[in-house]
Structures are given as structure tokens and as C-alpha cells.
Design a protein around this motif. Structure first.
Motif, PDB file in Angstrom:
ATOM      1  N   UNK A 118       0.818  -1.332  -0.017  1.00 18.03           N
ATOM      2  CA  UNK A 118       0.114  -0.158   0.015  1.00 18.03           C
ATOM      3  C   UNK A 118       0.790   1.262  -0.033  1.00 18.03           C
ATOM      4  N   UNK A 119       0.325   2.493   0.396  1.00 23.68           N
ATOM      5  CA  UNK A 119       0.989   3.663   0.445  1.00 23.68           C
ATOM      6  C   UNK A 119       0.474   4.437   1.706  1.00 23.68           C
ATOM      7  N   UNK A 120       1.872   4.880   2.166  1.00 24.32           N
ATOM      8  CA  UNK A 120       1.474   5.527   3.619  1.00 24.32           C
ATOM      9  C   UNK A 120       0.515   6.861   3.476  1.00 24.32           C
ATOM     10  N   UNK A 121      -0.553   6.981   4.342  1.00 26.86           N
ATOM     11  CA  UNK A 121      -1.283   8.430   4.184  1.00 26.86           C
ATOM     12  C   UNK A 121      -0.609   9.698   3.801  1.00 26.86           C
ATOM     13  N   UNK A 122       0.601   9.839   4.495  1.00 27.57           N
ATOM     14  CA  UNK A 122       1.187  11.124   4.188  1.00 27.57           C
ATOM     15  C   UNK A 122       2.279  11.039   3.018  1.00 27.57           C
ATOM     16  N   UNK A 123       2.335  10.063   2.344  1.00 22.90           N
ATOM     17  CA  UNK A 123       2.784   9.971   1.023  1.00 22.90           C
ATOM     18  C   UNK A 123       1.832   9.892  -0.304  1.00 22.90           C
ATOM     19  N   UNK A 124       0.411   9.660   0.161  1.00 23.33           N
ATOM     20  CA  UNK A 124      -0.347   9.467  -0.705  1.00 23.33           C
ATOM     21  C   UNK A 124      -0.811  10.586  -1.583  1.00 23.33           C
ATOM     22  N   UNK A 125      -0.621  11.724  -1.153  1.00 23.43           N
ATOM     23  CA  UNK A 125      -1.161  13.036  -1.583  1.00 23.43           C
ATOM     24  C   UNK A 125      -0.458  13.352  -2.948  1.00 23.43           C
ATOM     25  N   UNK A 126       0.822  13.418  -2.959  1.00 20.69           N
ATOM     26  CA  UNK A 126       1.618  13.164  -4.300  1.00 20.69           C
ATOM     27  C   UNK A 126       2.058  12.008  -4.849  1.00 20.69           C
ATOM     28  N   UNK A 141     -17.638  13.484  -3.978  1.00 19.22           N
ATOM     29  CA  UNK A 141     -17.712  14.623  -5.168  1.00 19.22           C
ATOM     30  C   UNK A 141     -16.555  15.440  -5.077  1.00 19.22           C
ATOM     31  N   UNK A 142     -16.151  15.504  -3.569  1.00 19.00           N
ATOM     32  CA  UNK A 142     -14.792  16.378  -3.358  1.00 19.00           C
ATOM     33  C   UNK A 142     -13.843  15.488  -2.608  1.00 19.00           C
ATOM     34  N   UNK A 143     -12.988  14.596  -3.408  1.00 21.05           N
ATOM     35  CA  UNK A 143     -12.128  13.685  -3.334  1.00 21.05           C
ATOM     36  C   UNK A 143     -11.026  14.624  -2.646  1.00 21.05           C
ATOM     37  N   UNK A 144     -10.004  14.055  -1.738  1.00 16.32           N
ATOM     38  CA  UNK A 144      -8.742  14.620  -1.396  1.00 16.32           C
ATOM     39  C   UNK A 144      -7.592  14.203  -2.565  1.00 16.32           C
ATOM     40  N   UNK A 145      -6.782  14.738  -2.605  1.00 17.81           N
ATOM     41  CA  UNK A 145      -5.751  14.553  -3.484  1.00 17.81           C
ATOM     42  C   UNK A 145      -5.027  13.274  -3.596  1.00 17.81           C
ATOM     43  N   UNK A 146      -4.918  12.529  -4.499  1.00 11.44           N
ATOM     44  CA  UNK A 146      -4.481  11.209  -4.760  1.00 11.44           C
ATOM     45  C   UNK A 146      -3.359  11.123  -5.631  1.00 11.44           C
ATOM     46  N   UNK A 147      -2.158  11.007  -5.046  1.00 11.67           N
ATOM     47  CA  UNK A 147      -0.941  11.068  -5.967  1.00 11.67           C
ATOM     48  C   UNK A 147      -1.021  10.055  -7.152  1.00 11.67           C
ATOM     49  N   UNK A 148      -1.697   8.735  -6.860  1.00  8.15           N
ATOM     50  CA  UNK A 148      -1.458   7.667  -7.829  1.00  8.15           C
ATOM     51  C   UNK A 148      -2.363   7.965  -8.848  1.00  8.15           C
ATOM     52  N   UNK A 149      -3.626   8.548  -8.762  1.00  8.21           N
ATOM     53  CA  UNK A 149      -4.537   8.925  -9.833  1.00  8.21           C
ATOM     54  C   UNK A 149      -4.223  10.014 -10.483  1.00  8.21           C
ATOM     55  N   UNK A 150      -3.278  11.156  -9.864  1.00 16.35           N
ATOM     56  CA  UNK A 150      -2.655  12.178 -10.458  1.00 16.35           C
ATOM     57  C   UNK A 150      -1.638  11.429 -11.552  1.00 16.35           C
ATOM     58  N   UNK A 151      -0.967  10.814 -11.395  1.00 13.55           N
ATOM     59  CA  UNK A 151      -0.208   9.878 -12.292  1.00 13.55           C
ATOM     60  C   UNK A 151      -0.683   9.175 -13.164  1.00 13.55           C
ATOM     61  N   UNK A 152      -1.749   8.497 -13.049  1.00 16.33           N
ATOM     62  CA  UNK A 152      -2.340   7.721 -14.092  1.00 16.33           C
ATOM     63  C   UNK A 152      -3.370   8.717 -15.049  1.00 16.33           C
ATOM     64  N   UNK A 153      -3.437   9.986 -14.593  1.00 13.79           N
ATOM     65  CA  UNK A 153      -4.248  10.882 -15.569  1.00 13.79           C
ATOM     66  C   UNK A 153      -3.276  11.559 -16.692  1.00 13.79           C
ATOM     67  N   UNK A 154      -2.026  11.426 -16.378  1.00 18.72           N
ATOM     68  CA  UNK A 154      -1.076  11.893 -17.327  1.00 18.72           C
ATOM     69  C   UNK A 154      -0.081  10.934 -17.906  1.00 18.72           C
ATOM     70  N   UNK A 155      -0.041   9.742 -17.445  1.00 17.66           N
ATOM     71  CA  UNK A 155       1.154   8.823 -17.548  1.00 17.66           C
ATOM     72  C   UNK A 155       0.455   7.453 -17.730  1.00 17.66           C
ATOM     73  N   UNK A 156       1.075   6.526 -18.680  1.00 15.97           N
ATOM     74  CA  UNK A 156       0.446   5.338 -18.709  1.00 15.97           C
ATOM     75  C   UNK A 156       1.268   4.560 -17.850  1.00 15.97           C
ATOM     76  N   UNK A 157       0.531   3.574 -17.173  1.00 10.88           N
ATOM     77  CA  UNK A 157       0.999   2.668 -16.138  1.00 10.88           C
ATOM     78  C   UNK A 157       1.890   1.574 -16.849  1.00 10.88           C
TER      79      UNK A 157
END
Length: 1053
Positions: free
Chosen positions: A495-503, A533-549
Motif C-alpha cells: 500500500x502507500x502511507x497516508x502522508x505519501x499518498x497526496x503526491x 464529489x470532493x475527494x482529497x488529493x490522490x497521487x496515484x490517480x494524478x500519475x495515471x491521468x497523465x502517464x501510462x502505467x
């Protein structure tokens, strides 16, 4: 009266306290008898009149060891103006005194409606006077007077008769035409054990119980019986033993246990009222309730003289060993508190000491959530109770935290928070020698994976004996990466720690590290995926929105953060490598089955609501980059797993010629009956369902008893799961752990055989014969069981999947007798049973009778387990539910040592229980629907047989279930031409391919030629015989028949 005279009675009582008790017990027997009740009550009147004054009552108590006198209630009169009760006491029970009278005064400060028409329980009822007074004044529906002292219970019943009948032995009726006998019961009970054991839910609990530790702890360990000494029984009213709670140090352990037991049996709007001695201090008394989630109101407080027969030496000892000081007062007028040691010394010197006495009314602020929390704590987490604190000054904090704790407790109890099935399945798919897994995600992995020490080995496991080695790792990314670089595992799950999940930086670092060393990465983002409808910041989803897995990575997510049903979990996987995605999909389908439709509908609705506000076409898809990072070779799929997946005939999702007709699945596609729809809707519409409303075990007991005659005594273990396939796979793992060999008949559920092969079980196929419908016989079983070690025999029945035939009861006697001789473990799979349509003379099963006929010389390893799913019988394919019944303790222990079983959601259990109860009602809409469906299946079976035979197939006629098998005799060795769509873009022409039909390609040929999906002989296990599911939608069944005819035209002309 023919019994005895008053003088004779008194002569018996005079001998001893035990003799007096024995005499009154005999009198109680006459009171219990309706024929002698009136005379016995008159006898009591004569007995009381012998001692009319207080002095004579005192003399009676000293001489005859009992006392009968009136207890005056003053202004607190009953429903018809009676302001006194006639009560009897004996030396071995607690005498009414200031302590209990103060308690009754506190109860009276509540409004009159508090007890009226309520179900009430009184703890420590003594001689029963408070229970009787409550019933007399407030007319509750029922009062349960409970006491651990068996003599107190007998005396309470006598007092009940004393007040329910007048001096002439006639009933005294209240305004509702009931007597006290209708409203009050007394029972021997250790606190609330009687209510728990009899599933009694209370609306009010009142208690006046001991709050001082016994100065002689050994005395409290004695067995409590009515023949115990008077001194010991009386001490139960004054002292308590250690209860294992933090409040023991204040003498309040028994109260603490009473409160926690009360949480389990009190209704959500219920109220508890307790008498609390103020010796530990008012703050300690209040905190006992508040930290358990109660709002408290102090109804009444006064001072009373410390009872002279209660030794407070235990409190002095507590003060000696702790900084706590108890609160006593010098006399009733003293205002300055003194400690227990000073009070003890003052009392020893002849002084009078007192203590405060308070009556507290308590009500749970979040009753349902608090119940969940304490239910979780009592299942092996009692040590957490001491640190639990549900007291909050700010209600908004309580409103958020208590529900969260309840959700967390429920999640942990049900072991369903993480998508662990996906993790275990992924590891089985790759079978790496070494895998690094986040320590938070290893809880449900096989223990042998977590204890293996074969660190020097690398690569892939394909032998049966080797075990995956899993190293637990911290979730923090820098520590995880350091471990990955050192160990170079082939698979990483984290998984990923909460404090690291934002970015996305931690995620990117993990991607690069695993890619550089060639590790497969599976990242669980369940904790961070918000359905909002107002989710917090999610670094993994940010990555997937701009880069292929990258191809070596996949994302696993369990949808668990909804607002209404937080334990209704659906997991999904994100992968941009087609081969990995397909292999994972097949693995999950093989081992877990498809996700229940209702769960898919629920989350589909949530996503729709979250996205419905967007204007279609306004947002252009973002351009996504593809990172070109050079990586070393990655681990491939395990050869054994890949072989099974390639050969397993799993669902086909798409084909060149468009839509498919599926006759190759174990599902019912007949119309869902209205009672099933109603049960499903009600299960989701209901809120605050009680545990009893979703407890399905009793219903299943009745179901298997009436359908299969299967033994369901107290030794049977009932296990529930999302589906029967998951339960079967756990049994396969049990077989592997025991070094067993799974014995399937030639003619079995191909999905089960494939999943057993995937799990690397040792498998033997038992030959069968068409003359007996490809069923087990004594001869064929004997020939195989004598050659294998630790046999496990799989039987599909009563309805056999795939043939649709039925095992008779006599056949089962023969099979079980054979298995018993060889000490085989037997798995009876009933999941395909329940829709028998041509079974005249069958008569059902009596498994219990079969087992009882086996002689005592059978091998001890022999046992019979029953596997079931209610979908066929109950006709609700939209839900998934499976059950397993085990009857051998050793196998039960082995089963529970295999973790990771997903439990059915409460909504599923509720709906299933409703349907099972409805099934028992005959006639009913559900039973009518079952009859209608069996008629449809009978008609379709005959229709399919006719079409197949006309098309050149040899059909084994079925009489039950949803499938038929047939052999394509006219087609074998025929050469046909099929159109094959070429691969590649820009090509519109179709090519043809000439093939010679045989058992291995008939399925694919029919699919290519017609779009009809069936199962071949490799699935059925019967060489040459294919399987057809007949429980399709009406239009699909008609199309399927057309496809069969069409293939005849293609192949035979």
C-alpha cells in the motif's frame, strides 16, 4: 389442608437454616401447582399471622430462620392503591435495607412511562421485592428478576405468589386483567447470562449489585449451588470477585461486567439504572459508564450507613498499593470525606461510618455502533476494553468517532477491509520464490508463505511441494524501497502511507525501483480511493491521468469508502498490460467467481451519481505519456498456473461475429421471482438490522435437514462465504495441507477441477461408465481408493453437475460405506441441486441415516462435509451465497488455518434468511415460482434433447438441475471449413480454415461457426461429452437451439 400444620412446619424450620429452606422449597412446589396453589397461599397467611409484630418477626428469624413481614412503599403506591408488599427472607439472601430502598427511591424519580409495557431485567434481585414493586406500580410487559444465588430465586418466587394472590389464595388482577404472575419471572443467572442464552432483548436494566471485593478471594471460586453454606450464599450479596476489568481496582468490576453484558442485550433505545456506592468517588463511578459510550443522569443521591456485615479491608489494601483514595464519611452528618483506612480504623473503634449512594440512569448515545464495538471486543480483544474511551465533551466528535470505531471493529471482525483475495490470487498466478508484501496486507495470506525461509532460491515455483516465501515489509516507501533493493523480490505488493499518498513522488519512486530490478508491482490504494464529489488529493490517480502505467505494475483497489454500506466491498484492478489483465481476470473468475450483480449495481450507481453532473464531450481526454525506462526481465506467469488457465473453459467475452449465447456457465438466467426481488430490496432498504435478523445458521440447519437429511447437531460447524466456489477452494487447501489426494469422478464440475489444479492439488480421476450415468459406484471407487494416499472424494449431488442425473439414497449409502472403509474425507457438493424435475421415486436423501448404518470399525479420518449454495434452490442469481458444514474438529481447525475467506454481506444474509423462511411456508409465492421454474427446465430439457438427437448428438437424458451432456457422435472426424477473421488493421477479407472435428476442438468450432458457447469434454471430464446449460433467458434458449441446428448445416450439410 392435608399437607401439614403450621406447628409442624415451624418445627421443621427450627432445626436449621437449611431445614427451613427445604421446607419453603416444598411449599413452593405446592404454589407452582395450580391445584394446590390457593391452599398454599392461605397457609402462608396463617404463617404470617403467627408473627404479627416486628419483635415477633425478629424472634421468628432467630428461631425459625425466616421472616415474613410487610415492606411499606410510602407514597410509591401501586396501580390499585396498594402501598405495601408482603415479603419473606431467609438468612442466606440479602435483606432489604437502606441500600435497596434508596435504589427504589431513585427509580421513582423517573416518569411513570419508563417501565410501562417494557421488558425489564433486574440484576441481583435478592428476595425479588424491587422486581415485584416495579411490576406492581408500572405494569411492564415482563420483569425478569435475576440472581446468582439459587436460594434467592426460590424465595423470590414465593414472594411473587405472596403478592400475586390475596390472603384467601385468590388472584389479584390489575387494570389490564393480569396478575403479577403474568408480569414477573425469576431465574438463576450470573448477571445477564439467562437473557443472553435465551436471546431476550431488554428495554430496561436495573441493578443493585455488590461493589466491594471479597477479602477472601478464594471463597468466590466455590461452586454456587443451593446446597452451599448460608454464609457463602449471603456473601454473594455483599462481595464480588475480580472480573478482569480495570474497574476491579475500585471494587466496580462486577458493575463493569454487568454494563458490558447489558450493551449486548439491551435494545437501542434502552435505559440502564444502577445503584452506585460512592466509596470509589463520584468521578470514578461516572467514568465507568461514560467511557463505554453512555450518557448518564444522576437520579438521586443520599448517604447511608456502611453495612456492619461488610468488611472494607479489601479497600484498605487497594489504597495501600495505589494512590487512589476511597470516600467515606464519619456518620451521616459528616461532610468531609475520609479514606478507607481511616474509616476502617474509626469503625473498628465503634464509630459509625457512611458513604454516598447514587442512582444513575444511563443510555447509549450511539447504541448500534457501541454494540458493534463491544461485540468485536468480546471476540478475543477484551484487553483493548481497558483503554477504550467513548466519552466526549463535544458531541460532534462523538458523532464522527464512535461510528468510525464501529466501522473499524466490523471490518476487522469480518476480515474484509483489504482486497486480499486479489493479492493471494496474484501471488499464485506468478508463484515467485520470493515476494515482499506490505505488513498491513499479509494478514490473510497462507501461514506457510509467511514462515518459509528458502531465501536462497529464486525464480518461479512449479513443483507441488515448494512454497512462496513472503517477507513482510513496512509501508513507508523509503523503507520498502531499501528492502526491495536488498532482496530483489520477483513480486512486490504494497500500500502507500497516508502522508505519501497526496503526491505521486513515492509511487513514481516505487515504479522505477521495481522496474529497474525486474519486480512485478501491485499497489493497493483502497485506503485512499474516496467515493466523494470532493475527494482529497490522490497521487496515484494524478500519475495515471497523465502517464501510462508501466507493464510491470498494476493497481488494486477495494471500494470500501462509501457512506451507507461501508462493508460492501468490490475490488478492481487497473493494468495496461493486456496479458496481465486477462490472466488476473481468469484467475479471479476461476477461484472467486464473478462479482455479485447487486454489488456491481450499487457501486455503478455511486459512480453514476458522482459523474452525472458533467456535460458530455466538454472535457477532451488528457494526453498521456509513456515512460521509456529500461528494465530487466520480469517474472512471467507460473507454467502450472498458465497451463490451467489456458485449458480451463472460462467465460468468453468477445468474438468476431458479435454477441454470444452462453450455455457454458453455472448460473440461472430465468426470470427472478417477485418474492426474491422483494427480499433483496428490503435487505438494502432496512437500517439497523439486528444480528438475529441476519443470523442465517438456524435457517440453513433446517434447509439441509429437510433437503438432504444431513446431521446438524451441536458438533457441526457452519461456515458462510460470498460463494460456494471460495469455500471449495479452501477445502482444496485443507486437502493439500493434509497431504491428501482429490478424487473426482469422470463427470464433474470442470471449474472446480481446474481450480484444484491451479492450487496444485494432487488429483485423481475416478473412471465412470455411461451405463450408470457417469456416477460413482462401489467398484470404481474401491479400485481407486485402494491406490491413493489420504483420499478426498468429491461428490456432486443429489443433482450431478454436469449430467443432470440424481444420486439415490441407496447409492449414497453404498458410496459412503466405501469411503468409510478407506477413511476418505467426503465433500458433498449440493450447489447444483434444488431444481429436480423428473425424479419420481427418488424420495430424497437421509445422510444422517446413512452415516448411522456405518459400523464402528470405520477409519477415524472418514468424515462427510456438505458444501452448498442457495442460488439454484432460491432462484436468485443476482446474489451470491455459499455455506459449508464440517463435522470433524480436526478438519475445522485445518479449515480455519487457511485465511482470506470473504464473508457474505449482511444484506445478503438478511435476504437469504427471508427467502429460506418463505420457502418453509407452503404454499407461497416462492414455492409457486420454484414449481414454475422446474416445469420450464423439464420442458427445455426435453426440447434440447430432441434438437440434439435430430442434429446427430447422443444425449444422456437429464432429470434435474440446469445442464445436459451429449456426445457429438455424428461430427467426430468430420472435416469442416470455418471463416477466420484475419488479425491486423486494414484487412476486411475473411479467410477460411479447414479443421477435422474431435473432442478437443468441437467447442471452438461451434463458437466460431455460430456464436454458441458450450463446454467440451475437457470441462465435463467425460471424453467426448459436451455440457449445455438450459437455464437461459427465453430468447437466448431459442437462439441456442437455432445455433445447434445451424452447426449441423455447417458440418453435416
Amino acid at each position: 389442608m392435608n399437607w401439614m400444620t403450621v406447628d409442624e412446619f415451624l418445627a421443621q424450620c427450627k432445626q436449621s437454616g437449611d431445614a427451613a429452606y427445604a421446607s419453603f422449597r416444598s411449599l413452593l412446589e405446592r404454589l407452582d401447582n395450580t391445584e394446590t396453589r390457593s391452599q398454599a397461599r392461605v397457609f402462608l397467611s396463617h404463617l404470617q399471622k403467627r408473627f404479627p409484630t416486628k419483635d415477633s418477626c425478629d424472634q421468628c428469624f432467630q428461631t425459625y430462620h425466616f421472616r415474613i413481614e410487610d415492606v411499606f412503599l410510602g407514597q410509591y403506591e401501586g396501580h390499585h392503591g396498594r402501598n405495601k408488599l408482603t415479603m419473606m427472607v431467609i438468612p442466606s439472601i440479602f435483606l432489604p435495607e437502606d441500600w435497596s430502598f434508596t435504589f427504589y427511591e431513585g427509580i421513582n424519580r423517573h416518569p411513570d412511562s419508563i417501565f410501562k409495557e417494557r421488558t425489564v431485567g433486574e440484576l441481583g434481585c435478592g428476595n425479588g421485592w424491587i422486581s415485584i414493586a416495579i411490576a406492581e406500580k408500572w405494569l411492564p410487559s415482563k420483569v425478569y428478576g435475576l440472581d446468582i444465588n439459587p436460594r434467592a430465586v426460590k424465595v423470590s418466587w414465593i414472594n411473587l405468589y405472596l403478592n400475586a394472590l390475596d390472603e384467601n389464595g385468590q388472584p389479584i388482577y390489575d387494570e389490564e386483567k393480569k396478575t403479577l404472575l403474568d408480569r414477573v419471572e425469576f431465574h438463576e443467572s450470573d448477571l445477564l447470562s439467562y437473557c443472553r442464552e435465551n436471546d431476550i432483548q431488554l428495554e430496561r436494566i436495573v441493578g443493585c449489585i455488590p461493589q466491594i471485593l471479597n477479602p477472601n478471594p478464594d471463597a468466590m471460586s466455590k461452586m454456587i449451588t443451593e446446597n452451599a453454606s448460608e454464609e457463602f450464599l449471603h456473601s454473594l450479596s455483599n462481595y464480588c470477585a475480580l472480573q478482569g476489568f480495570v474497574e476491579d481496582q475500585f471494587g466496580l468490576g462486577l458493575i463493569a461486567r454487568a454494563v458490558e453484558e447489558g450493551i449486548a442485550v439491551i435494545k437501542p433505545t434502552g435505559i440502564m439504572i444502577f445503584n452506585m456506592g460512592g466509596r470509589p468517588g463520584q468521578g470514578v463511578c461516572k467514568r465507568l459508564f461514560e467511557r463505554r459510550g453512555f450518557r448518564i443522569t444522576k437520579l438521586w443521591q443520599t448517604k447511608i450507613i456502611q453495612a456492619g456485615d461488610t468488611d472494607i479491608a479489601a479497600l484498605v489494601e487497594i489504597e495501600k498499593n495505589s494512590p487512589h483514595r476511597f470516600e467515606f464519611f464519619m456518620g451521616l452528618s459528616g461532610d468531609q470525606p475520609i479514606c478507607a483506612r481511616t474509616a476502617w480504623a474509626y469503625g473498628k473503634s465503634g464509630g459509625s461510618i457512611s458513604h454516598a449512594l447514587s442512582v444513575y440512569s444511563c443510555q447509549l448515545r450511539h447504541p448500534n455502533q457501541v454494540k458493534v464495538i463491544f461485540d468485536f471486543l468480546k471476540h478475543g480483544y477484551q484487553e483493548i476494553s481497558s483503554s477504550l474511551d467513548l466519552s466526549f465533551e463535544d458531541d460532534s466528535v462523538a458523532d464522527e468517532k464512535i461510528p468510525f470505531l464501529a466501522y473499524l471493529a466490523s471490518t476487522l471482525k469480518n476480515n474484509s477491509y483489504f482486497p486480499t483475495a486479489a493479492i493471494e490470487n496474484a501471488l499464485r498466478l506468478f508463484s515467485p520464490r520470493l515476494a515482499v508484501v506490505d505488513e498491513h496486507l499479509t494478514r490473510h495470506l497462507p501461514r506457510q508463505w509467511l514462515t518459509s525461509s528458502a531465501l536462497e532460491s529464486t525464480g518461479t515455483i512449479d513443483s507441488l511441494d515448494d512454497t512462496i516465501m513472503v517477507i513482510e515489509a513496512p509501508r513507508q516507501s523509503d523503507l520498502m524501497i531499501e528492502l526491495i533493493k536488498k532482496l530483489k523480490p520477483k513480486v512486490v505488493v504494497t500500500g502507500i502511507a497516508h502522508f505519501e499518498a497526496v503526491t505521486s513522488s513515492a509511487f513514481v519512486h516505487l515504479l522505477h525501483t521495481t522496474q529497474e530490478i525486474g519486480s512485478r508491482l501491485f499497489l493497493d490504494i483502497s485506503d485512499h480511493f474516496e467515493l466523494s464529489s470532493l475527494p482529497g488529493s490522490n497521487g496515484v490517480l494524478k500519475y495515471l491521468s497523465g502517464t501510462r502505467l508501466p507493464s510491470h505494475a498494476a493497481i488494486i483497489c477495494g471500494l470500501v469508502k462509501n457512506k451507507v454500506y461501508p462493508d460492501l466491498e468490490v475490488a478492481f484492478v487497473i493494468s495496461e498490460e493486456e496479458s496481465l489483465f486477462n490472466a488476473l481476470s481468469k484467475t479471479v473468475e476461476l477461484l472467486e467467481g464473478n462479482t455479485a450483480l447487486i454489488s456491481q449495481y450499487y457501486y455503478g450507481c455511486i459512480f453514476h451519481e458522482l459523474l452525472a453532473f458533467q456535460l458530455a464531450g466538454r472535457h477532451t481526454p488528457a494526453k498521456r505519456n509513456c515512460e521509456n525506462v529500461k528494465s530487466v526481465d520480469m517474472i512471467g506467469f507460473a507454467r502450472s498456473a498458465l497451463s490451467v488457465l489456458n485449458n480451463a473453459e472460462l467465460s468468453i467475452d468477445g468474438v468476431e461475429n458479435g454477441s454470444l449465447i452462453h450455455m457454458d456457465v453455472d448460473q440461472i438466467f430465468l426470470p427472478v421471482p417477485s418474492p426474491v426481488k422483494a427480499a433483496i430490496f428490503e435487505s438494502f432498504a432496512r437500517q439497523n438490522m439486528s444480528e438475529s435478523e441476519t443470523d442465517i445458521t438456524t435457517s440453513i440447519k433446517g434447509f439441509v435437514k429437510s433437503n438432504y437429511g444431513f446431521p446438524t447437531d451441536s458438533s457441526a460447524e457452519f461456515i458462510h462465504a460470498d460463494n460456494s466456489k471460495a469455500l471449495f477452494n479452501k477445502l482444496v487447501l485443507c486437502c493439500i495441507k493434509e497431504g491428501g489426494t482429490l478424487c473426482f469422478p469422470a463427470g464433474s464440475n470442470g471449474n472446480y477441477v481446474s481450480s484444484a489444479r491451479f492450487l496444485k492439488a494432487d488429483i485423481v480421476t475416478v473412471p465412470t461408465n455411461v451405463n450408470v450415468g457417469f456416477k460413482f459406484t462401489e467398484k470404481t471407487l474401491t479400485g481407486v481408493l485402494g491406490t491413493v494416499k489420504n483420499p478426498w472424494v468429491y461428490i456432486s449431488g443429489p443433482t450431478v453437475n454436469p449430467t443432470g442425473l440424481i444420486y439415490s439414497n441407496n447409492e449414497m449409502v453404498e458410496i459412503l460405506s466405501t469411503c468409510a472403509r478407506f477413511g476418505a474425507r467426503v465433500i458433498i457438493d449440493t450447489t447444483s441441486s434444488g431444481l429436480e424435475f423428473d425424479c419420481d421415486g427418488w424420495g430424497g436423501w437421509d445422510i444422517e441415516g446413512c452415516l448411522s448404518k456405518l459400523n464402528s470399525s470405520i477409519k477415524p479420518s472418514f468424515c462427510v462435509s456438505l458444501l452448498g449454495g442457495l442460488s439454484l434452490k432460491m432462484l436468485y442469481g443476482v446474489l451470491r451465497f455459499g455455506f459449508l458444514i464440517l463435522n470433524q474438529p480436526v478438519l475445522v481447525d485445518t479449515f480455519y488455518s487457511c485465511p482470506g475467506l470473504s464473508k457474505p454481506h449482511p444484506t445478503v444474509r438478511y435476504a437469504t434468511k427471508k427467502l429460506l423462511e418463505l420457502r418453509e411456508q407452503k404454499p407461497s409465492n416462492l414455492s409457486d415460482a420454484i414449481v414454475e421454474h422446474t416445469q420450464i427446465l423439464r420442458s427445455r430439457s426435453k426440447c434440447l434433447k430432441e434438437v440434439l438427437e435430430k442434429s446427430g448428438w447422443d444425449v444422456l437424458e437429464s432429470c434435474a438441475g440446469v445442464s445436459t451432456v451429449a456426445k457429438p457422435s455424428a461430427y467426430l472426424n468430420k472435416t469442416i471449413k470455418l471463416k477466420i477473421s484475419p488479425k491486423g488493421e486494414g484487412s476486411n477479407r475473411s479467410a477460411t480454415k479447414e479443421i477435422t472435428l474431435d473432442d478437443s476442438n468441437i467447442r471452438n468450432a461451434i463458437l466460431k461457426a455460430t456464436g454458441l458457447c458450450i463446454n467440451s469434454g475437457s470441462w465435463t471430464g467425460i471424453p467426448g461429452y459436451c455440457r449445455f446449460n438450459i437455464a437461459l433467458e427465453e430468447n437466448d434458449f431459442t437462439k441456442a437451439l437455432d445455433c445447434i441446428i445451424k452447426f449441423k448445416q455447417v458440418a453435416l450439410g
